[in-house]
Design an enzyme around this catalytic site. Structure first.
Site, PDB file in Angstrom:
ATOM      1  N   LYS A  54     -21.608 -55.276   7.303  1.00 17.55           N
ATOM      2  CA  LYS A  54     -21.935 -55.114   8.687  1.00 17.55           C
ATOM      3  C   LYS A  54     -22.725 -56.400   9.443  1.00 17.55           C
ATOM      4  O   LYS A  54     -21.952 -56.593  10.541  1.00 17.55           O
ATOM      5  CB  LYS A  54     -22.584 -53.709   8.800  1.00 17.55           C
ATOM      6  CG  LYS A  54     -21.985 -52.383   8.689  1.00 17.55           C
ATOM      7  CD  LYS A  54     -22.729 -51.135   8.224  1.00 17.55           C
ATOM      8  CE  LYS A  54     -21.897 -49.817   8.011  1.00 17.55           C
ATOM      9  NZ  LYS A  54     -22.807 -48.687   7.605  1.00 17.55           N
ATOM     10  N   GLN A  98     -28.816 -46.759   8.018  1.00 17.41           N
ATOM     11  CA  GLN A  98     -27.946 -46.502   7.139  1.00 17.41           C
ATOM     12  C   GLN A  98     -28.299 -45.397   6.108  1.00 17.41           C
ATOM     13  O   GLN A  98     -29.470 -45.033   5.669  1.00 17.41           O
ATOM     14  CB  GLN A  98     -27.814 -47.771   6.373  1.00 17.41           C
ATOM     15  CG  GLN A  98     -27.009 -47.741   4.920  1.00 17.41           C
ATOM     16  CD  GLN A  98     -25.368 -47.683   5.352  1.00 17.41           C
ATOM     17  OE1 GLN A  98     -25.062 -48.486   6.468  1.00 17.41           O
ATOM     18  NE2 GLN A  98     -24.787 -46.898   4.843  1.00 17.41           N
ATOM     19  N   ASP A 121     -23.140 -44.892  15.507  1.00 18.08           N
ATOM     20  CA  ASP A 121     -22.591 -44.129  14.636  1.00 18.08           C
ATOM     21  C   ASP A 121     -22.204 -42.717  14.897  1.00 18.08           C
ATOM     22  O   ASP A 121     -21.473 -42.143  14.400  1.00 18.08           O
ATOM     23  CB  ASP A 121     -23.791 -43.801  13.346  1.00 18.08           C
ATOM     24  CG  ASP A 121     -23.441 -44.525  12.221  1.00 18.08           C
ATOM     25  OD1 ASP A 121     -22.597 -44.993  11.877  1.00 18.08           O
ATOM     26  OD2 ASP A 121     -24.561 -44.699  11.454  1.00 18.08           O
TER      27      ASP A 121
END
Ligand code: NAD
Length: 303
Positions: A54, A98, A121
């Site tokens: 990422k 994460q 997200d």
């Protein structure tokens, strides 16, 4: 093998190119460089590898990348403190924490603390609610990527029978919402579904997001159907070598499907490309600018 292989790597590279163009224009015309903060707590090897990709892709698309590594003993209060600082930081347009988080941290609390405007997200309950209500907002990246992959084969999903196996907040449920917004007919199957193979055989487009290696067999698939495999399962292959397989028995299903995504090289690269796209959209929305759609906007035709 008869199925067309849907090349997620190439489709993701194309989307990343569009994102990089949008970043360039934003920076040149408006002086805004989108910034993505990635927060990793602990050192789970799979998470380390996702975060590394990422960060690399974020920088590669011309955005700012902010890397926050915290020790595995970090408390919920410390992590909430960092989220508050990132929420307030004007150079940060997207925040990604994460998952999974270590067990001493309540992931729901952390997700709820991320400013919905920076929640790239799409896991914050505000964005989940917006998606469900058909309102604009940030949607989760893996489902967004799945829709784009399916649309390379079926440009309109309207009226198609779609089956999603899996009902997680991260993949299955938001994917079902995005499919409804595309005017597809949606069935969500899960661990308690009866006659799962027969349910799957109804699908013109079948999405598998289960986490069970090669669960979906050739006789679960309608001839000519499009199959999007989200699963990432680490198994031991020939000669004891570790190998990654999806939730679909690729070789046998490719004999009957019309199109199929490989694992790896299907949904995975699209997830990161959609994360970058969401970050650009967040930067535009925060600045009050029109957001680039990147082909992701559902039709919102909900009557
Ligand atoms: P999850 O464990 O949260 O959810 C799995 C779902 O599958 C549940 O809803 C459960 O009801 C259903 N299920 C479990 N066993 C079943 C069975 N035998 N029959 C039918 N349904 C069953 O998992 P998740 O987070 O949604 O992830 C699913 C898979 O997708 C995993 O392999 C994960 O690694 C992968 N994934 C990939 C990406 C990517 O970027 N490619 C992103 C997220 C998740």
């Amino acid at each position: 093998m008869t199925a067309k292989i849907i090349d997620g790597k190439a489709i993701a590279a194309d989307l990343r190119g569009k994102v990089a163009d949008a970043v360039h224009r934003l920076s040149r015309d408006r002086g805004i460089t989108p910034g993505l903060a990635v927060v990793l707590v602990g050192n789970n090897p799979a998470s380390e590898s996702y975060v590394a990709s990422k960060i690399k892709m974020t920088a590669g698309s011309g955005m700012r990348s902010f890397d926050h590594r915290l020790p595995k003993e970090t408390s919920g209060a410390e992590l909430l403190g960092l989220i508050a600082r990132l929420n307030a930081d004007p150079t940060v347009h997207g925040i990604l924490v994460q998952l999974p988080l270590p067990s001493q941290i309540d992931a729901h609390k952390i997700i709820a603390a991320v400013d919905p405007a920076k929640d790239v997200d799409g896991f914050n309950p505000v964005n989940a609610g917006r998606l469900s209500a058909g309102l604009p907002g940030l949607a989760p990246c893996t489902p967004l990527g799945c829709i784009l992959l399916a649309k390379t084969v079926q440009p309109s999903l309207q009226g198609l029978e779609t089956v999603v196996i899996g009902r997680s907040n991260i993949v299955g449920k938001p994917l079902a919402q995005l499919l409804l917004a595309e005017n597809a007919t949606v069935t969500v199957a899960h661990s308690k579904t009866r006659e799962l193979p027969a349910v799957c055989r109804r699908a013109d487009v079948l999405f598998a997001a289960v986490g069970r290696p090669e669960l979906v067999r050739h006789d679960w698939v309608k001839p000519g159907a499009t199959v999007i495999d989200v699963g990432v399962n680490r198994v031991t292959g020939a000669a004891g070598r570790p190998r990654i397989v999806g939730d679909v028995a690729f070789t046998e299903v490719a004999q009957i499907a019309g199109a199929i995504t490989p694992v790896p090289g299907g949904a995975g690269p699209m997830t990161i490309a959609c994360l970058l796209a969401n970050t650009v959209r967040a930067a535009c929305a925060i600045a009050g600018l029109r957001e680039p759609a990147f082909g992701q906007r559902p039709s919102d035709d909900r009557e």
